[in-house]
Each structure stands twice: as structure tokens, then as C-alpha cells.
Design a protein around this motif. Structure first.
Motif, mmCIF file in Angstrom:
data_model
loop_
_atom_site.group_PDB
_atom_site.id
_atom_site.type_symbol
_atom_site.label_atom_id
_atom_site.label_comp_id
_atom_site.label_asym_id
_atom_site.label_seq_id
_atom_site.Cartn_x
_atom_site.Cartn_y
_atom_site.Cartn_z
ATOM 1 N N VAL A 100 -6.786 5.031 4.273
ATOM 2 C CA VAL A 100 -6.881 5.239 2.824
ATOM 3 C C VAL A 100 -6.809 3.889 2.120
ATOM 4 N N VAL A 101 -5.775 3.119 2.468
ATOM 5 C CA VAL A 101 -5.606 1.839 1.797
ATOM 6 C C VAL A 101 -6.730 0.880 2.172
ATOM 7 N N ASN A 158 -9.778 1.662 0.261
ATOM 8 C CA ASN A 158 -9.632 1.282 -1.139
ATOM 9 C C ASN A 158 -9.738 -0.225 -1.325
ATOM 10 N N GLY A 200 -13.045 -1.308 -1.548
ATOM 11 C CA GLY A 200 -13.571 -0.943 -2.850
ATOM 12 C C GLY A 200 -13.312 -1.967 -3.934
ATOM 13 N N ARG A 227 -16.062 6.389 3.103
ATOM 14 C CA ARG A 227 -15.364 7.644 2.873
ATOM 15 C C ARG A 227 -16.327 8.819 3.008
ATOM 16 N N GLN A 282 -15.649 11.879 -1.896
ATOM 17 C CA GLN A 282 -14.578 11.496 -2.798
ATOM 18 C C GLN A 282 -13.267 11.309 -2.060
ATOM 19 N N GLU A 283 -13.036 12.140 -1.059
ATOM 20 C CA GLU A 283 -11.766 12.141 -0.353
ATOM 21 C C GLU A 283 -12.008 11.818 1.115
ATOM 22 N N PRO A 295 1.673 2.758 4.550
ATOM 23 C CA PRO A 295 0.457 2.411 5.287
ATOM 24 C C PRO A 295 0.635 1.103 6.039
ATOM 25 N N LEU A 343 -1.005 -5.090 -3.774
ATOM 26 C CA LEU A 343 -2.356 -4.848 -4.303
ATOM 27 C C LEU A 343 -2.433 -5.005 -5.816
ATOM 28 N N GLY A 345 -12.535 0.273 -10.346
ATOM 29 C CA GLY A 345 -12.178 -0.760 -9.384
ATOM 30 C C GLY A 345 -10.759 -0.649 -8.880
ATOM 31 N N SER A 346 -10.011 0.381 -9.324
ATOM 32 C CA SER A 346 -8.619 0.492 -8.889
ATOM 33 C C SER A 346 -8.534 0.773 -7.392
ATOM 34 N N PRO A 347 -7.710 -0.010 -6.686
ATOM 35 C CA PRO A 347 -7.554 0.249 -5.250
ATOM 36 C C PRO A 347 -6.500 1.308 -4.947
ATOM 37 N N MET A 348 -5.890 1.883 -5.971
ATOM 38 C CA MET A 348 -4.853 2.895 -5.735
ATOM 39 C C MET A 348 -5.480 4.153 -5.125
ATOM 40 N N PRO A 349 -4.841 4.733 -4.097
ATOM 41 C CA PRO A 349 -5.418 5.933 -3.473
ATOM 42 C C PRO A 349 -5.421 7.125 -4.424
ATOM 43 N N LYS A 350 -6.259 8.092 -4.150
ATOM 44 C CA LYS A 350 -6.270 9.328 -4.932
ATOM 45 C C LYS A 350 -5.139 10.227 -4.470
#
Ligand code: HEM
Lengths: 276, 285
Positions: free
Chosen positions: A169-170, A173, A176, A190, A193-194, B96, B225, B256-261
Motif C-alpha cells: 500500500v505504502v 502510494n 504515486g 494497483r 482504486q483499491e 508498513p 512521508l 498527489g497525497s501518498p496517504m493510503p485510502k
């Protein structure tokens, strides 16, 4: 072959055996030239002063082969689906005969492979072996290194445990955050979306088809260039191949210490003023 | 065709010198070299056997200190567990951690903490390093190969090795806030921030859902991050709706946020989190 006497049975048998061995080799050579190629590979000359540091490349190759073989076996039992991935990994590690060995070798072999690539790169750097005419092989090497790390990234998700899931996940991201291509790359990895079933199959496909295919082709090119160009001698070696011969080198060995002038030359110089 | 006569150089050009050197190398190897088989191949074979033995040894230690004696693959063992709990997108009390050879990248992120500079750590520095590595043969075109005569290259190598080692080591020992330790701080948060009772479930979720892997709150957690400190996030009055939407899909709200959903936490829990965040107005006296 004409014999001056009647050949003994043993002689006839040996001759037959020789023919039986030669026949398939000759057959293959006539149609492919491979026998000659392998003979060239084995008996080509390498500098006499190659040392243990120069085994790191073939050591990396061995580690890669371990990954390839254990990977194929794992693929026979692993199920790339969020429902079954975790239990198939548990089954391989804890219940399958020798499964722990295959998975353990694949997991730890990955680290060993990466370490060996870095060590090999370090020795190439130390030897200055990336210089003319081996620049291209250095570049190929760097690409192999990057792809090796991509293997590590894609393989990490496959066990589908908490470590795998959250690290990916990280990781995704982070990709990204790159400008321009970043969001696209994250979306591609990915595949939606998930992180889910599609991500897992995508990582699996990258991990066992695309990236290994790329690495194998690059290793092929790498070895072709190694054989074509030869490996460098250790640069500090006294008989390094390609070194400027010592008696033509103008600089002194150490400050204050010049090479002793051979007697014959000294004598000849002494005679220079003579009436020859 | 008229050929312009080349001026005679005293010294041969670098290309000529390089070619002559390689021709000399070829001649030397032909004259004084030894065949690959059996000499070099013997060394290669010994080394390869060592490599396979080491890999097998690691696999064996892994198995026989984890599942072997404990019949539980999640047991730590000497080399770590065989696997951790099954992936669960719902509970994210998980810190993580990449494989060790990514630790240096992982730690690089902590150096570039501020949101505007995160991408330097994630892609900027690694990309530059990669380009330098690819271009090395074209930047260092001197023919000299003896390390003692290449001071710049040797210093660069030493610095690279040291910084990679330090980053890897720091990444390996980085003190990650564990969920159990974080949740012990919740009563303290309630007291200091004078949180209303309806913010309590959200505070507990915040402590266990992995938020503190990137965010700090009243000094708890680690900054990663470029994630902001959330001690006084409520003073910005972003609103419950914004918070829920941001948690569901951070990059949809903040590009652009690297924070997970965190959509998988479900609407109820996201709402609780949002209430907690909005109630966090910093220490109250
Ligand atoms: C899968 C990974 C790799 C394999 C299997 C591999 C294999 C080999 C082999 C067998 C050699 C012959 C000499 C020796 O063993 O030292 C070699 C030489 C070489 N490798 Fe690699 N290599 C790999 C990765 C790399 C990397 C990451 C780099 C650098 C970025 C690199 C750059 C070179 C260069 C420049 C040579 C020529 C050295 C010389 O002539 O002395 N290789 N490689």
C-alpha cells in the motif's frame, strides 16, 4: 582405420564407443555450430591473474538460477487470489514436503541475489572495469540491478499477509508521489482504486513473467559482452593484461625509486659514443 | 578525393589510446592468458557452491526457529516469521515495512519530511542516483584503472557505501510506534485536549488504525512521508464531510497525497475518526 593386424575386440569396442559419442556431437555441430561455440566458451583464454573477486558475477548468476528454479516450483502450488493466496503460502511452508525449503530458498535467495549484485558492481567499480570498451555492459548491469529490485517489490505482496499488504500500500502510494508519471504508475500497479484481487494478479504476472523475462534477456546480453570483450585483469596486478609494459613506463615506481636499468641496455648506452 | 593532411599530434588522442590499450589487452590475454576451463571455472564453481549452501542454510534457520519448534509460522524465530497475520484492509494497526534492501529508500523519506519535498525522497534522489550510475562510464572517461590513481572515484565509492549503510541501518532500527503503546496514550490525549466523550472511539481507532505510522499526535507516533502533525487538526475546521472524504480517498481530495485510502474501515468508523479529528483543537488549559 587400417590395422596392420586384426584389431582386438577391445579395440573395436573402443572405436565403436568413440563413434557413438562423436555422432550426435557431429550431428549437432553440423546443424548448429553449438559444439564449437561451447568449446570456444570453455577454452577461451582469460587473463592469468583473474582472482576470487571475479567470481561474484557467476555467483550472482547462480543465485538467479536458484530463484528461477524455486520460483517455478512455488508457482505450481501458489494461488494468486486474495481468497487463497495466504492459505496456499501456509500450506507450502508448513505442510508440503520440502515446501519450507523451496519457499525459504526463494525468500532468502532474493536477498543473497541482491547482495551479490551489489558486491559484483562494487568489484567492477574498484577494477575500473566499466571503462572502454565495457561501458555498455555496465549499463546493462545497472538495468539488471533495477529489475532485480523490482522483483523484490512485486514478490513481497504475494504472500498476502499484513506485512505484504501494508508495505505494498505504502510502496504504491510512494510511486504515486512522482511528478507526471507517478499517479499513472500507481494506478497501473494497483489496477484500480483499491489494492485487491486485480492488484495481486498483476503483481504475480509482473513477478513471474515480465520482469524475469527481462532479466534473463539482459543476463544473456551481459554474458555475451563478457565473452566478447573478456574480463579485465586486477588493475594493480604486476602482469595485468593490457598494461603499458613496465620498461616503457616513464614514471618511477615510488618517489625516489626508479626501475634499475637492465645491464645490457646500460652497456649499450655506454658504448653509444664509440665508433660503431 | 583530396585528403586534408591531419596535423601530427605529439600525443595520441584518448580514443586512439583506448583502442591501443584494448588491442594490447587482447594480445596479452592470447599470449599469457589461461583457459577459462578449468582454471576460472574452478573458482566460479566453488563460489557458486558456497552461495547455494548459504541460501539453504538461511532457509533452514528460518524454518527451524519459527514454525519448526513452535508449530506457528507467525513466530518470530531468528530470521523473522514465515508469515504475519492474513492481509486485512479493515484493521490497519500494522506498521508498513519493506524488505531490507528498500530500507535506505524508506529512511530517505524521513529526511524529506515536509510535504512539498516528499517527492524528493521518494523519486527525486533515487532517480538522480540512478542516472548518475547509468552515466558513470561517460563521466569517468580516464583510462586509468588503478584504484591508487583514482582518488575521486575511490572517495565517491567510500561515501556511497557509507551513506547506503547508514541509511539501511537507520531504516532497520527506526523506532516505529506500536499500536499497543499508542493506545496507552489515549487517556492522556483526552485529558490534555479535553476531548468530548463522543470523540473517544475515534481516538482509539486513530491509535490502532496505523495513522501514527505517518502522523504525530501530541508527540506520539513518527513523522513520515511529509504527513502533518495532527495535534491541532481541528482548529482548521475542515469539517466532518471533508475528513471522511479525505480518509476514503486522500489523493482525490488532496491531489498527489501518498496517504493510503481508508475506505475499507467503513462509514461508521470513518465518521468516528472524523469526529475525533475535528475535536482535536490542540492542548487546552
Ligand atoms: C544478474 C546479475 C548479474 C550477473 C548474473 C552478472 C554476471 C557477470 C559475469 C559472469 C561477469 C564475468 C566477470 C565476473 O564475474 O566478474 C560479469 C562482468 C561484468 N559485469 Fe556483471 N552480472 C550481473 C550484474 C551486474 C551489475 C549490477 C553490474 C554493474 C552495474 C555489472 C557490470 C559488469 C561489468 C562492467 C562486467 C565486466 C567486468 C570486467 O570485464 O572485468 N553486472 N557479470
Amino acid at each position: 582405420m587400417p590395422y596392420s593386424r586384426k584389431p582386438t575386440r577391445a579395440e573395436i569396442r573402443r572405436e565403436r564407443l568413440q563413434e557413438a559419442i562423436n555422432f550426435p556431437l557431429d550431428w549437432l555441430e553440423e546443424r548448429s555450430g553449438l559444439v564449437g561455440g561451447i568449446r570456444y566458451f570453455l577454452f577461451r583464454k582469460v587473463p592469468a591473474d583473474t582472482n576470487w573477486m571475479q567470481t561474484l558475477g557467476s555467483a550472482a548468476l547462480t543465485a538467479f538460477l536458484v530463484q528461477a528454479i524455486t520460483g517455478v516450483i512455488l508457482a505450481m502450488y501458489y494461488k494468486p487470489d486474495p481468497k487463497d493466496a495466504y492459505s496456499s503460502i501456509q500450506n507450502i511452508t508448513d505442510h508440503l514436503t520440502m515446501g519450507w525449503m523451496v519457499r525459504g530458498m526463494h525468500k532468502w535467495g532474493a536477498s543473497v541475489f541482491i547482495i551479490l549484485m551489489f558486491l559484483h558492481m562494487g568489484r567492477v567499480f574498484l577494477f575500473g572495469a566499466y571503462k572502454y570498451p565495457r561501458e555498455l555492459n555496465w549499463i546493462i548491469g545497472v538495468l539488471i540491478l533495477v529489475m532485480g529490485m523490482m522483483e523484490g517489490f512485486t514478490g513481497y505482496l504475494l504472500p498476502w499477509d499484513q506485512t505484504a499488504y501494508w508495505a505494498s500500500v505504502v510502496g504504491i502510494n510512494l510511486n504515486g508521489t512522482a511528478p507526471f508519471l507517478g499517479p499513472w504508475l500507481a494506478q497501473f500497479l494497483r489496477s484500480g482504486q483499491e489494492i485487491g484481487a486485480d492488484t495481486l494478479s498483476r503483481f504475480y504476472s509482473l513477478h513471474m513473467l515480465l520482469i524475469p523475462g527481462g532479466i534473463i534477456s539482459l543476463i544473456g546480453l551481459h554474458l555475451y559482452l563478457v565473452i566478447r570483450l573478456g574480463v579485465t585483469s586486477p588493475p594493480w596486478s604486476r602482469e595485468a593484461a593490457g598494461m603499458v609494459p613496465a620498461d616503457e613506463e616513464p614514471v618511477p615506481l615510488r618517489p625516489g625509486l626508479t626501475r634499475p636499468v637492465p645491464r645490457t641496455i646500460a652497456a649499450a648506452q655506454g658504448d653509444a659514443g664509440g665508433s660503431e | 578525393m583530396a585528403v586534408v593532411p591531419q596535423p601530427q599530434h605529439e600525443k595520441p588522442s584518448r580514443v586512439e589510446e583506448a583502442r591501443a590499450g584494448f588491442a594490447r589487452y587482447k594480445a596479452d590475454v592470447k599470449k599469457r592468458g589461461k583457459p577459462f576451463y578449468p582454471y576460472a571455472m574452478f573458482h566460479d564453481t566453488v563460489m557458486s557452491l558456497i552461495v547455494v549452501t548459504v541460501i539453504l542454510g538461511l532457509a533452514a534457520i528460518w524454518k527451524w526457529t519459527s514454525y519448526g519448534p513452535h508449530h506457528d509460522g507467525t513466530h518470530q524465530g531468528l530470521l523473522g516469521p514465515e508469515y504475519t497475520a492474513p492481509a486485512d484492509p479493515g484493521t490497519t494497526s500494522f506498521v508498513p515495512r519493506p524488505d531490507w534492501y528498500f530500507y535506505f529508500l524508506f529512511y530517505l523519506l524521513r529526511i524529506f519530511k515536509w510535504p512539498e519535498s516528499v517527492f524528493l525522497g521518494t523519486v527525486g534522489v533515487p532517480t538522480i542516483a540512478l542516472i548518475l550510475l547509468l552515466l558513470l562510464p561517460f563521466m569517468d572517461t580516464r583510462l586509468e584503472r588503478r584504484p591508487s590513481h583514482r582518488p575521486v572515484a575511490m572517495v565517491a565509492m567510500a561515501l556511497t557505501i557509507v551513506s547506503m549503510a547508514v541509511l539501511t541501518w537507520k531504516g532497520a532500527t527506526a523506532n516505529e510506534a506500536l499500536a499497543s503503546e499508542v493506545i496507552a496514550n489515549v487517556p492522556n490525549w483526552v485529558k490534555q485536549e479535553k476531548l468530548p466523550p463522543q470523540a473517544l472511539p475515534g481516538a482509539k481507532l486513530f491509535a490502532t488504525a496505523g495513522c501514527t505510522a505517518c502522523h504525530t499526535y501530541l508527540g506520539t507516533g513518527s513523522s513520515n512521508l511529509g504527513a502533518p502533525d495532527l495535534t491541532a487538526i481541528g482548529t482548521r475546521n475542515l469539517g466532518i464531510t471533508f475528513q471522511v472524504n479525505h480518509l476514503k480517498c486522500p489523493s482525490c481530495v488532496n491531489p498527489g497525497s501518498p496517504m493510503p485510502k481508508f475506505a475499507s474501515l467503513g462509514d461508521t468508523r470513518l465518521h468516528q475518526l472524523a469526529v475525533f479529528l475535528e475535536a482535536s483543537k490542540g492542548p487546552q488549559h
